[in-house]
Design an enzyme around this catalytic site. Structure first.
Site, mmCIF file in Angstrom:
data_model
loop_
_atom_site.group_PDB
_atom_site.id
_atom_site.type_symbol
_atom_site.label_atom_id
_atom_site.label_comp_id
_atom_site.label_asym_id
_atom_site.label_seq_id
_atom_site.Cartn_x
_atom_site.Cartn_y
_atom_site.Cartn_z
ATOM 1 N N THR A 133 -35.983 6.718 -8.732
ATOM 2 C CA THR A 133 -34.836 6.054 -8.105
ATOM 3 C C THR A 133 -34.850 4.556 -8.388
ATOM 4 O O THR A 133 -33.826 3.959 -8.734
ATOM 5 C CB THR A 133 -34.844 6.331 -6.581
ATOM 6 O OG1 THR A 133 -34.651 7.723 -6.385
ATOM 7 C CG2 THR A 133 -33.763 5.557 -5.855
ATOM 8 N N ARG B 70 -2.284 33.438 -22.371
ATOM 9 C CA ARG B 70 -1.287 33.493 -23.454
ATOM 10 C C ARG B 70 -0.614 34.867 -23.525
ATOM 11 O O ARG B 70 0.429 35.023 -24.121
ATOM 12 C CB ARG B 70 -1.954 33.276 -24.813
ATOM 13 C CG ARG B 70 -2.469 31.893 -25.032
ATOM 14 C CD ARG B 70 -2.993 31.725 -26.454
ATOM 15 N NE ARG B 70 -3.950 30.640 -26.499
ATOM 16 C CZ ARG B 70 -3.634 29.359 -26.518
ATOM 17 N NH1 ARG B 70 -2.361 28.999 -26.519
ATOM 18 N NH2 ARG B 70 -4.563 28.435 -26.532
ATOM 19 N N HIS C 273 -4.290 33.170 -11.134
ATOM 20 C CA HIS C 273 -5.637 32.919 -10.610
ATOM 21 C C HIS C 273 -5.559 32.491 -9.140
ATOM 22 O O HIS C 273 -5.542 31.293 -8.857
ATOM 23 C CB HIS C 273 -6.318 31.805 -11.415
ATOM 24 C CG HIS C 273 -6.598 32.179 -12.833
ATOM 25 N ND1 HIS C 273 -7.810 32.658 -13.242
ATOM 26 C CD2 HIS C 273 -5.803 32.156 -13.925
ATOM 27 C CE1 HIS C 273 -7.770 32.895 -14.539
ATOM 28 N NE2 HIS C 273 -6.557 32.608 -14.981
ATOM 29 N N GLY D 296 -8.650 40.510 -15.990
ATOM 30 C CA GLY D 296 -9.021 41.672 -15.168
ATOM 31 C C GLY D 296 -7.811 42.545 -14.873
ATOM 32 O O GLY D 296 -7.898 43.779 -14.862
ATOM 33 N N TYR E 153 -20.280 28.371 -20.877
ATOM 34 C CA TYR E 153 -21.725 28.124 -20.945
ATOM 35 C C TYR E 153 -22.017 26.619 -20.991
ATOM 36 O O TYR E 153 -23.058 26.162 -20.543
ATOM 37 C CB TYR E 153 -22.343 28.769 -22.193
ATOM 38 C CG TYR E 153 -22.471 30.266 -22.097
ATOM 39 C CD1 TYR E 153 -23.225 30.854 -21.082
ATOM 40 C CD2 TYR E 153 -21.848 31.090 -23.017
ATOM 41 C CE1 TYR E 153 -23.337 32.237 -20.994
ATOM 42 C CE2 TYR E 153 -21.961 32.468 -22.936
ATOM 43 C CZ TYR E 153 -22.710 33.038 -21.913
ATOM 44 O OH TYR E 153 -22.812 34.400 -21.826
ATOM 45 N N LYS F 271 -39.053 1.549 1.836
ATOM 46 C CA LYS F 271 -39.543 1.221 0.497
ATOM 47 C C LYS F 271 -38.397 1.265 -0.527
ATOM 48 O O LYS F 271 -38.228 0.343 -1.336
ATOM 49 C CB LYS F 271 -40.637 2.229 0.111
ATOM 50 C CG LYS F 271 -41.296 1.940 -1.216
ATOM 51 C CD LYS F 271 -42.424 2.933 -1.460
ATOM 52 C CE LYS F 271 -42.969 2.808 -2.868
ATOM 53 N NZ LYS F 271 -43.948 3.857 -3.156
ATOM 54 N N CYS G 26 -6.341 37.994 -13.839
ATOM 55 C CA CYS G 26 -5.878 37.586 -15.175
ATOM 56 C C CYS G 26 -6.315 38.621 -16.216
ATOM 57 O O CYS G 26 -5.751 39.710 -16.244
ATOM 58 C CB CYS G 26 -6.346 36.180 -15.487
ATOM 59 S SG CYS G 26 -5.281 35.397 -16.717
ATOM 60 N N ILE H 7 -25.611 6.965 -23.038
ATOM 61 C CA ILE H 7 -24.791 6.101 -23.897
ATOM 62 C C ILE H 7 -23.317 6.289 -23.562
ATOM 63 O O ILE H 7 -22.559 5.343 -23.425
ATOM 64 C CB ILE H 7 -25.044 6.441 -25.380
ATOM 65 C CG1 ILE H 7 -26.466 6.040 -25.771
ATOM 66 C CG2 ILE H 7 -24.015 5.740 -26.283
ATOM 67 C CD1 ILE H 7 -26.865 6.422 -27.178
ATOM 68 N N LEU I 290 -27.237 16.953 -9.543
ATOM 69 C CA LEU I 290 -27.705 16.600 -8.191
ATOM 70 C C LEU I 290 -26.643 16.901 -7.139
ATOM 71 O O LEU I 290 -26.903 16.782 -5.942
ATOM 72 C CB LEU I 290 -28.074 15.118 -8.128
ATOM 73 C CG LEU I 290 -29.349 14.706 -8.863
ATOM 74 C CD1 LEU I 290 -29.601 13.223 -8.693
ATOM 75 C CD2 LEU I 290 -30.554 15.494 -8.350
ATOM 76 N N GLU J 85 -7.820 32.450 -7.125
ATOM 77 C CA GLU J 85 -9.075 31.764 -6.775
ATOM 78 C C GLU J 85 -8.945 30.246 -6.819
ATOM 79 O O GLU J 85 -9.718 29.547 -6.164
ATOM 80 C CB GLU J 85 -10.228 32.235 -7.665
ATOM 81 C CG GLU J 85 -10.174 31.837 -9.131
ATOM 82 C CD GLU J 85 -9.415 32.811 -10.031
ATOM 83 O OE1 GLU J 85 -8.564 33.555 -9.521
ATOM 84 O OE2 GLU J 85 -9.646 32.790 -11.256
HETATM 85 N N1 GLN Z 1 -7.232 36.235 -22.457
HETATM 86 C C1 GLN Z 1 -6.146 36.557 -21.618
HETATM 87 C C2 GLN Z 1 -4.885 35.804 -21.998
HETATM 88 O O1 GLN Z 1 -4.930 34.802 -22.646
HETATM 89 C C3 GLN Z 1 -6.497 36.330 -20.159
HETATM 90 C C4 GLN Z 1 -6.832 34.906 -19.842
HETATM 91 C C5 GLN Z 1 -7.560 34.729 -18.541
HETATM 92 O O2 GLN Z 1 -8.176 35.651 -18.024
HETATM 93 N N2 GLN Z 1 -7.555 33.507 -17.999
HETATM 94 O O3 GLN Z 1 -3.811 36.223 -21.636
#
Ligand code: GLN
Length: 537
Positions: free
Chosen positions: A196, A467, A512, A388, A59, A228, A386, A154, A20, A514
């Site tokens: 509700t 890693r 990252h 990418g 997922y 209500k 990363c 639960i 929600l 982002e």
């Molecule tokens: N799999 C890659 C690593 O562990 C990149 C990880 C990622 O993109 N967050 O270095």
């Protein structure tokens, strides 16, 4: 020591169904309180048994967000940071797994010697301790605590019990907000309040009377409907707040302001309600977001494209960067598994920029490498995040340096050219949870680089989660052939950034960015990338 603040605690629970938007409502209320000059933080309690979402598949749980102190957390913390322009930490996301781990560790140390360790009081005490910890830092006027899941589950019972106890202990210094759904039945042409009512009854069974109801709805609630709901749920009509569906999460603070959620909260805890929240900058951002002068299409190549939550922070960063450039960014999600030599040109043809997403494992990796090649060869602006960035490095090794079958040892342990390799300190790591290179690390930027012209700083700090790393054995070969490494970690000499010389905009980052883009501070890399995409178009 300063004067102890009288920290107020606001609990946010959800009813009827999940999804929600509790995180957005919490962040929006926090924004309004912050815009009135209060210092605010938000915490998320997750009722699952994993210690953190770091070991969860996207997922299952969407993106795993990483804080400065290296905690792998729920994606709602990303919303908190983006809305409030604050940093959160490990203390802002607690899971049942962590609560139990801590209680069981204490039991083994003998801290409860002689006692039977039970859900009440030991687990609930630990939950209360984690909630109060943020308040006890003496930094906040308000601590908002969002409880994940739906009332009646639960697994969220101990959290609701902890809230019941805390409400009793804290009295006027606390408040419970319950977010529910008012479904619209199109056959009956009616909004229905019964779910509700039931949800509030369930909360009452556990001893918690909500003070405020925020009602998610697709149609406006009229006064008689609000009356209500108020009557059946023992709240004042003014405490029935409508939360109508809207086109952007960034409009929710304004909707909540119109509904006076902040005023109702402040009145309930006997605080000053004078004046208005100062949302000038927020409104400027919204205006630019809603009135773009340009439009660009960017491809996001990843393997979780069925699920936009998996790339939440990247998508929000593009929204921030788009608004900064007065530009609407359309994002085309591309399944990397479906990209191959034959279709790549067609699949990427209407895109003015390409991002290759972070990720783990072999699935879809060749499609990501191919996307990096396409961007390099066709001079399309490219941002590798990363994994990418690692894909861009592998691609360059294979096709420019002619290192056949070059790869990351994550995907191929036997590659003849391990241009991406496991970090030294990772070699001995066997446990999976929380053991990557996580959180903020410093990076030094070479002033003779595009990256420097973007950051305009010699020393930056960015958040990591990986890693594997660029293999320095190959560094001179890369640099001599046009892929430079303008960003280096000063302590471990790790390559954190690569950029192409002979390209309008091609940057890969091992970190990252982002995670650090907020409405108030859009990330410079994303801002510059969107600008380059616009220029390319
Ligand atoms: N799999 C890659 C690593 O562990 C990149 C990880 C990622 O993109 N967050 O270095």
């Amino acid at each position: 020591m300063g004067i102890a603040r009288d920290t107020k605690y606001i609990f946010v629970t959800g009813g009827v169904t999940s999804s929600l938007g509790k995180g957005i409502i919490s962040a929006s209320l926090a924004k309004l309180l912050q815009a009135r000059g209060y210092s605010v933080t938000i915490q998320k309690l997750d009722p699952y048994i994993n210690i953190d979402p770091g070991t969860l598949n996207p997922y299952e749980h969407g993106e795993c967000y990483v804080t400065e102190d290296g905690a792998e957390t729920d994606l709602d913390l990303g919303h908190y940071e983006r809305f409030l322009n604050i940093t959160t930490s490990r203390a802002n996301n607690i899971t049942t797994g962590r609560i139990y781990q801590s209680v069981i560790n204490k039991e083994r140390k003998g801290e409860y010697l002689g006692e039977t360790v039970q859900v009440v009081p030991h687990i609930t005490d630990e939950i209360k301790h984690c909630i109060k910890l943020l308040g006890e830092t003496n930094k906040y006027d308000f601590v908002l605590t969002e409880v994940g899941g739906t009332v009646g589950d639960i697994e969220s019972l101990p959290y609701i019990e902890a809230i019941r106890q805390l409400k009793f202990e804290l009295g006027k210094n606390s408040l419970a907000i319950h977010l529910t759904l008012i479904p619209y039945l199109s056959a009956a042409k009616e909004l229905k309040t019964k779910p509700t009512q039931h949800s509030v009854k369930t909360l009452l069974e556990y001893g918690v009377q909500p003070d405020i109801l925020v009602c998610r709805t697709e149609k406006t609630l009229n006064q008689s409907l609000k009356d209500k709901i108020a009557l059946f749920c023992n709240v004042d009509t003014s405490s029935v707040i409508e939360s109508i569906d809207t086109s952007s999460i960034y409009k929710v603070p304004l909707l909540m302001k119109e509904e006076e959620l902040d005023v109702v909260v402040l009145k309930k805890i006997s605080m000053d309600t004078h004046g208005d929240p100062d949302l000038e900058k927020w409104n400027t951002f919204l205006y630019r977001l809603e009135n773009p002068e340009h439009i660009v299409r960017i491809g996001l190549v990843g393997k979780y494209i069925e699920l936009i939550d998996a790339y939440k922070s990247i998508i929000e960063s593009l929204i921030h960067a788009g608004a900064t450039n007065d530009c609407k960014v359309e994002i085309k999600l591309l399944q990397s598994e479906r990209l191959n030599e034959k279709n790549i040109t067609k699949k990427l043809k209407d895109l003015s920029g390409i991002i290759v997403a972070p990720g783990f494992g072999d699935r879809g990796i060749e499609g990501k490498i191919l996307a990096a090649k396409h961007a390099r060869e066709n001079k399309i602006p490219f941002l590798g995040l990363c994994l990418g960035m690692q894909c861009a490095v592998i691609e360059f090794a294979r096709n420019v340096l002619k290192l056949k079958n070059a790869h990351s040892t994550e995907m191929n342990t036997n590659t003849p050219y391990p241009v991406i390799d496991i970090m030294e300190e990772q070699k001995k790591v066997t446990l999976k949870g929380g053991t990557m290179r996580l959180g903020a690390y410093p990076c030094d930027i070479n002033t003779q680089s595009k990256t420097f012209s973007i950051y305009k700083q010699k020393h930056i700090s960015e958040r990591h989660r990986h890693r594997y790393e660029f293999n320095n054995e190959y560094l001179s070969d890369f640099e001599n052939n046009g892929m430079k490494a303008p960003g280096i970690n000063p302590n471990a000499n790790l390559v954190e950034i690569v950029e192409l010389i002979d390209h309008p905009w091609f940057i890969g980052v091992q970190f990252h960015p982002e995670y650090k883009s907020t409405v108030a501070n859009p990330h410079p890399l994303f801002v510059s990338f969107v600008k380059a995409v616009l220029d390319h178009k």
